[in-house]
Design an enzyme around this catalytic site. Sequence first.
Site, PDB file in Angstrom:
ATOM      1  CB  CYS A  45      -0.930   0.003   1.206  1.00  0.00           C
ATOM      2  SG  CYS A  45      -1.920  -1.484   1.309  1.00  0.00           S
ATOM      3  CG  HIS A 101      -2.866   3.200   2.889  1.00  0.00           C
ATOM      4  ND1 HIS A 101      -3.598   2.953   1.748  1.00  0.00           N
ATOM      5  CD2 HIS A 101      -2.791   2.013   3.553  1.00  0.00           C
ATOM      6  CE1 HIS A 101      -3.931   1.681   1.728  1.00  0.00           C
ATOM      7  NE2 HIS A 101      -3.469   1.086   2.806  1.00  0.00           N
ATOM      8  CG  ASN A 120      -6.689  -0.829   2.208  1.00  0.00           C
ATOM      9  OD1 ASN A 120      -6.012  -0.570   1.220  1.00  0.00           O
ATOM     10  ND2 ASN A 120      -6.167  -1.231   3.347  1.00  0.00           N
TER      11      ASN A 120
HETATM   12  O1  UT7 Z   1      -3.618  -1.583   3.735  1.00  0.00           O
HETATM   13  C1  UT7 Z   1      -2.583  -2.347   4.239  1.00  0.00           C
HETATM   14  C2  UT7 Z   1      -2.439  -2.146   5.676  1.00  0.00           C
HETATM   15  N1  UT7 Z   1      -3.576  -2.713   6.363  1.00  0.00           N
HETATM   16  C3  UT7 Z   1      -4.036  -2.131   7.447  1.00  0.00           C
HETATM   17  O2  UT7 Z   1      -3.547  -1.091   7.829  1.00  0.00           O
HETATM   18  C4  UT7 Z   1      -5.128  -2.837   8.204  1.00  0.00           C
HETATM   19  C5  UT7 Z   1      -4.918  -2.641   9.680  1.00  0.00           C
HETATM   20  N2  UT7 Z   1      -5.848  -3.389  10.510  1.00  0.00           N
HETATM   21  C6  UT7 Z   1      -7.151  -3.076  10.643  1.00  0.00           C
HETATM   22  O3  UT7 Z   1      -7.625  -2.166   9.996  1.00  0.00           O
HETATM   23  C7  UT7 Z   1      -7.952  -3.808  11.671  1.00  0.00           C
HETATM   24  O4  UT7 Z   1      -7.102  -4.690  12.381  1.00  0.00           O
HETATM   25  C8  UT7 Z   1      -9.164  -4.596  11.113  1.00  0.00           C
HETATM   26  C9  UT7 Z   1     -10.249  -3.617  10.668  1.00  0.00           C
HETATM   27  C10 UT7 Z   1      -8.722  -5.464   9.945  1.00  0.00           C
HETATM   28  C11 UT7 Z   1      -9.771  -5.485  12.215  1.00  0.00           C
HETATM   29  O5  UT7 Z   1     -10.139  -4.691  13.316  1.00  0.00           O
HETATM   30  P1  UT7 Z   1      -9.658  -5.058  14.792  1.00  0.00           P
HETATM   31  O6  UT7 Z   1     -10.256  -4.070  15.674  1.00  0.00           O
HETATM   32  O7  UT7 Z   1      -8.166  -5.180  14.794  1.00  0.00           O
HETATM   33  O8  UT7 Z   1     -10.342  -6.465  15.011  1.00  0.00           O
HETATM   34  P2  UT7 Z   1      -9.702  -7.801  15.609  1.00  0.00           P
HETATM   35  O9  UT7 Z   1      -9.102  -8.597  14.510  1.00  0.00           O
HETATM   36  O10 UT7 Z   1      -8.878  -7.467  16.816  1.00  0.00           O
HETATM   37  O11 UT7 Z   1     -11.007  -8.552  16.114  1.00  0.00           O
HETATM   38  C12 UT7 Z   1     -11.813  -8.035  17.176  1.00  0.00           C
HETATM   39  C13 UT7 Z   1     -12.999  -8.964  17.365  1.00  0.00           C
HETATM   40  C14 UT7 Z   1     -12.614 -10.430  17.553  1.00  0.00           C
HETATM   41  O12 UT7 Z   1     -13.574 -11.002  18.394  1.00  0.00           O
HETATM   42  P3  UT7 Z   1     -13.299 -11.219  19.962  1.00  0.00           P
HETATM   43  O13 UT7 Z   1     -12.059 -12.058  20.037  1.00  0.00           O
HETATM   44  O14 UT7 Z   1     -13.108  -9.829  20.523  1.00  0.00           O
HETATM   45  O15 UT7 Z   1     -14.545 -11.905  20.433  1.00  0.00           O
HETATM   46  C15 UT7 Z   1     -12.747 -11.002  16.173  1.00  0.00           C
HETATM   47  O16 UT7 Z   1     -13.017 -12.378  16.198  1.00  0.00           O
HETATM   48  O17 UT7 Z   1     -13.826  -8.920  16.193  1.00  0.00           O
HETATM   49  C16 UT7 Z   1     -13.916 -10.244  15.627  1.00  0.00           C
HETATM   50  N3  UT7 Z   1     -13.868 -10.090  14.181  1.00  0.00           N
HETATM   51  C17 UT7 Z   1     -14.948  -9.829  13.444  1.00  0.00           C
HETATM   52  N4  UT7 Z   1     -16.238  -9.662  13.775  1.00  0.00           N
HETATM   53  C18 UT7 Z   1     -17.098  -9.388  12.788  1.00  0.00           C
HETATM   54  C19 UT7 Z   1     -12.797 -10.146  13.343  1.00  0.00           C
HETATM   55  N5  UT7 Z   1     -13.160  -9.916  12.086  1.00  0.00           N
HETATM   56  C20 UT7 Z   1     -14.497  -9.707  12.111  1.00  0.00           C
HETATM   57  C21 UT7 Z   1     -15.444  -9.421  11.127  1.00  0.00           C
HETATM   58  N6  UT7 Z   1     -16.729  -9.253  11.507  1.00  0.00           N
HETATM   59  N7  UT7 Z   1     -15.108  -9.272   9.820  1.00  0.00           N
END
Ligand code: UT7
Length: 338
Positions: free
Chosen positions: A123, A258, A289
């Site tokens: 990215c 970005h 994104n």
């Molecule tokens: O462009 C290249 C660079 N990329 C980035 O900069 C992306 C950076 N990362 C992010 O933007 C975020 O990490 C995401 C938006 C991808 C994910 O958000 P997060 O707040 O980091 O979520 P997480 O993976 O820590 O998950 C939090 C909770 C978990 O549940 P528990 O363990 O709290 O019960 C996950 O299982 O959300 C759950 N979860 C979801 N729930 C609904 C993970 N993915 C999903 C989903 N829908 N798609």
Amino acid sequence: MGAQISNSTEVRQSAILGLGVYRPQRVVSNDEICETIDSTDEWIQSRSGIKNRRFAGEDESVLAMAIASGRKALEASGISAEQIGAVVVATSTYPSQTPQCSAVVADALGTGGPAAFDVTAGCAGFCYALSIASDMVRLGTEDYILVIGVERMSDSTEPTDRAVRFIFGDGAGAVVVGPSDVTGIGPVVWGSDGSQSQAIRQEPDWLTFAKDPSQRPWIKMEGTAVFRWAAFEMGKVATQALERAGVAMEDLGAFIPHQANGRINEVIARSIKLPESVPVSDDIAETGNTSAASIPLAMEEVIRTGKAKPGELALLVGFGAGLSYAGQVVTLPPLAQD
Ligand code: UT7
């Protein structure tokens, strides 16, 4: 001493002369994404700021989108295809490793056989390519360079993978870089942290796939690790890019990070104490994104919506796979008319 090599020692200034973008026709809502992943519109919006993204159709290949955005950038800059001395394409989703996308784009646009190469830096790719193009112009290697960021992320994200499917989208953005009386592109601040390179990766690699075609490669992402890295490190990159350009935060017409996640951009803006008066691009809500295409698309968003005008200063910060980053201050260019 033997014969000496002669080369120009003159350095001139560079600027972005024009911007053109291509957004695929089809708008894909969070509800549609949730047909294949276990998630909700509410979760996606609150965690990422994304409402919709565009997915490219059959006739909107990486090549077709690159060509369309490149043509518009030429139009906006008033530079003809024959004047282009190099075409640089930043992408991670061109479906062939050989030949490079840029050579095919250069031919399709009617340029006269310029230098052509692709840049792969996830990215951050567009900001890398912009920096290389700027230095080529500054040193007189070429006068006019077409820089394109283009991706079809919908091909590389597994429809059932809830860690990545909702975040990425497709599109293209292009600029023409050329010589300028005043500095229009500031010094780049760039780097990488390969110790975290597994945080965004293709899995499996092509050789493994060739041995076992039942597992086709997809992009995998450890989202939380990338989020932490970006939120902690990119504020420093933003501050250094401003310092190196000698520009005060108050003098910015826009901050264009970005478009990875709306929340990351809020954290960066807070960490550098960006004044409320400086608008932050928010293209992610409707575009998702788009990896290497995200910065030129976000640049178009701030200009199209009137948040900032051509001629104003903008701070760009790209970051992603590698984990790599690049940031610089630029003067916003004119936009192609639709
Ligand atoms: O462009 C290249 C660079 N990329 C980035 O900069 C992306 C950076 N990362 C992010 O933007 C975020 O990490 C995401 C938006 C991808 C994910 O958000 P997060 O707040 O980091 O979520 P997480 O993976 O820590 O998950 C939090 C909770 C978990 O549940 P528990 O363990 O709290 O019960 C996950 O299982 O959300 C759950 N979860 C979801 N729930 C609904 C993970 N993915 C999903 C989903 N829908 N798609």
